[in-house]
Scaffold this active site. Structure first.
Site, PDB file in Angstrom:
ATOM      1  N   CYS A  40       0.892  -1.160   0.000  1.00  0.00           N
ATOM      2  CA  CYS A  40       0.000   0.000   0.000  1.00  0.00           C
ATOM      3  C   CYS A  40       0.923   1.199   0.000  1.00  0.00           C
ATOM      4  O   CYS A  40       1.589   1.477   0.986  1.00  0.00           O
ATOM      5  CB  CYS A  40      -0.921   0.033   1.222  1.00  0.00           C
ATOM      6  SG  CYS A  40      -1.860   1.587   1.321  1.00  0.00           S
TER       7      CYS A  40
ATOM      8  N   CYS B 139      -0.604   4.361   2.504  1.00  0.00           N
ATOM      9  CA  CYS B 139      -0.457   4.277   3.960  1.00  0.00           C
ATOM     10  C   CYS B 139      -0.126   2.838   4.322  1.00  0.00           C
ATOM     11  O   CYS B 139       1.024   2.443   4.297  1.00  0.00           O
ATOM     12  CB  CYS B 139      -1.696   4.787   4.676  1.00  0.00           C
ATOM     13  SG  CYS B 139      -3.256   4.175   4.041  1.00  0.00           S
ATOM     14  N   SER B 140      -1.102   2.035   4.587  1.00  0.00           N
ATOM     15  CA  SER B 140      -0.807   0.664   4.991  1.00  0.00           C
ATOM     16  C   SER B 140      -2.051  -0.181   4.903  1.00  0.00           C
ATOM     17  O   SER B 140      -2.268  -1.044   5.737  1.00  0.00           O
ATOM     18  CB  SER B 140      -0.297   0.659   6.413  1.00  0.00           C
ATOM     19  OG  SER B 140      -1.281   1.269   7.215  1.00  0.00           O
ATOM     20  N   CYS B 141      -2.884   0.058   3.901  1.00  0.00           N
ATOM     21  CA  CYS B 141      -4.082  -0.760   3.731  1.00  0.00           C
ATOM     22  C   CYS B 141      -3.646  -2.212   3.599  1.00  0.00           C
ATOM     23  O   CYS B 141      -2.691  -2.516   2.890  1.00  0.00           O
ATOM     24  CB  CYS B 141      -4.859  -0.312   2.496  1.00  0.00           C
ATOM     25  SG  CYS B 141      -5.461   1.383   2.660  1.00  0.00           S
TER      26      CYS B 141
END
Lengths: 115, 208
Positions: B108, B111-113
């Site tokens: 991702c 961000c950090s999906c």
């Protein structure tokens, strides 16, 4: 510059790969995570709104240290909540002072509570 | 000895992040937006109940049951929910299949999906800036840092997750696992093999 030095200088930033499977490094990280999940479930914001806020905060942050992840997560949460007028900047700043004062008057080892 | 100067040490100290957290949480509780017990329950769920074992069960089922694999390809969100795993954020899931020709890698960049329902919360490296940028710019080098060295002829496809759409890699079933139960198959499916930064454990390397 020797070939070896050049290679070091050009090497890309290392991936923080580790076998350490700790999800949260401190209780506040876990609480910051769960607050965002709970507020989303209560319909205060959509998850994509939060993801975009977090993405913007991460993009602005210059430290880019991965251990700062939940610090940025909490900042994204503060921003989205102040923008939606769920809490105001003034309320946050007043409450922060109250917690600082509560910590200062609480003997070590006792739970810190607001008056 | 200046005893008064030691005074502060007898009192509590909260670090900045702790204060910021308590500030926001106490305001939200007061206003009725969150309930502290519900927050604890969420943490407990993500720390103890949701993790890569969920994803491994999906992969093992897909390896064992062609009809399930078919459903997974057509509508991964529903097929995964069949096994009792569904997202709390309304995200959609998509399966990306590794073959002899193609290896899939998930990132991702924003961000950090991450597919929480099947993998739990992401590891530190997944959230790091180097991974988020280098997985796209030099996936082969990233894979080799994870110890995955693919033949030059294998194409690497990188998938950028979003809040709405998250990917789960379906690794190739290792040879030598014919006739294995789903439970045994699930035991060789690692978290990293479902992100694409790893491969399933080879049967010969499996610790009994």
């Amino acid at each position: 510059m020797s070939e070896v030095d050049k290679e070091v200088a050009d090497s890309p930033p290392a991936l923080p790969i580790s076998d350490d499977e700790v999800i949260f490094r401190a209780p506040w990280e876990a609480q910051a995570f769960s607050m965002a999940v709970a507020l989303n479930e209560n319909g205060l914001f959509n998850w994509d709104e939060f993801a975009h806020e977090l993405g913007a905060v991460i993009a602005e942050d210059t430290s880019s240290a991965s251990e700062d992840y939940y610090r940025l997560w909490l900042r994204a949460l503060e921003q989205i909540l102040t923008r939606k007028s769920v809490v105001s900047v003034e309320e946050i700043s007043k409450r922060k002072t109250e917690w600082e004062q509560a910590a200062a008057r609480t003997p070590h080892g006792r739970p810190i509570v607001l008056e | 000895m200046a005893k008064e100067n030691d005074h502060d040490h007898e009192h509590s100290h909260l670090d900045e992040m702790d204060i910021r957290l308590r500030t926001l949480e106490s305001l939200l509780v007061e206003k009725g937006y969150v309930n502290p017990d519900a927050l604890d329950a969420i943490v407990e769920t993500y720390e103890k109940k949701i993790g890569p074992r969920n994803g491994a069960a999906v992969v093992a089922r897909a390896w064992s049951d062609d009809a399930y694999l078919d459903r997974l390809r057509k509508d991964a969100t529903s097929a995964i929910a069949e096994l009792g795993f569904s997202g709390r954020q309304g995200e959609h899931m998509r399966i990306v299949e590794n073959t002899d020709e193609v290896h899939n890698l998930v990132v991702c960049t924003l961000c950090s999906c991450y597919p929480w329902p099947v993998l739990g919360l992401p590891p530190v490296w997944y959230k790091s800036a180097p991974y988020r940028s280098r997985a796209v710019s030099e996936p082969r080098a990233v894979l080799s840092e994870f110890g995955v060295n693919l033949p030059e002829s294998t194409k690497i496809r990188v998938w950028d997750s979003t809040a709405e759409l998250r990917y789960l890699v379906l690794p190739k079933r290792p040879k030598g696992t014919e006739g294995w139960s789903e439970e045994r198959l699930a035991s060789i499916v690692t978290r990293d093999s479902m992100i694409g930064t790893g491969l399933p454990v080879e049967p010969k390397d499996q610790t009994p």
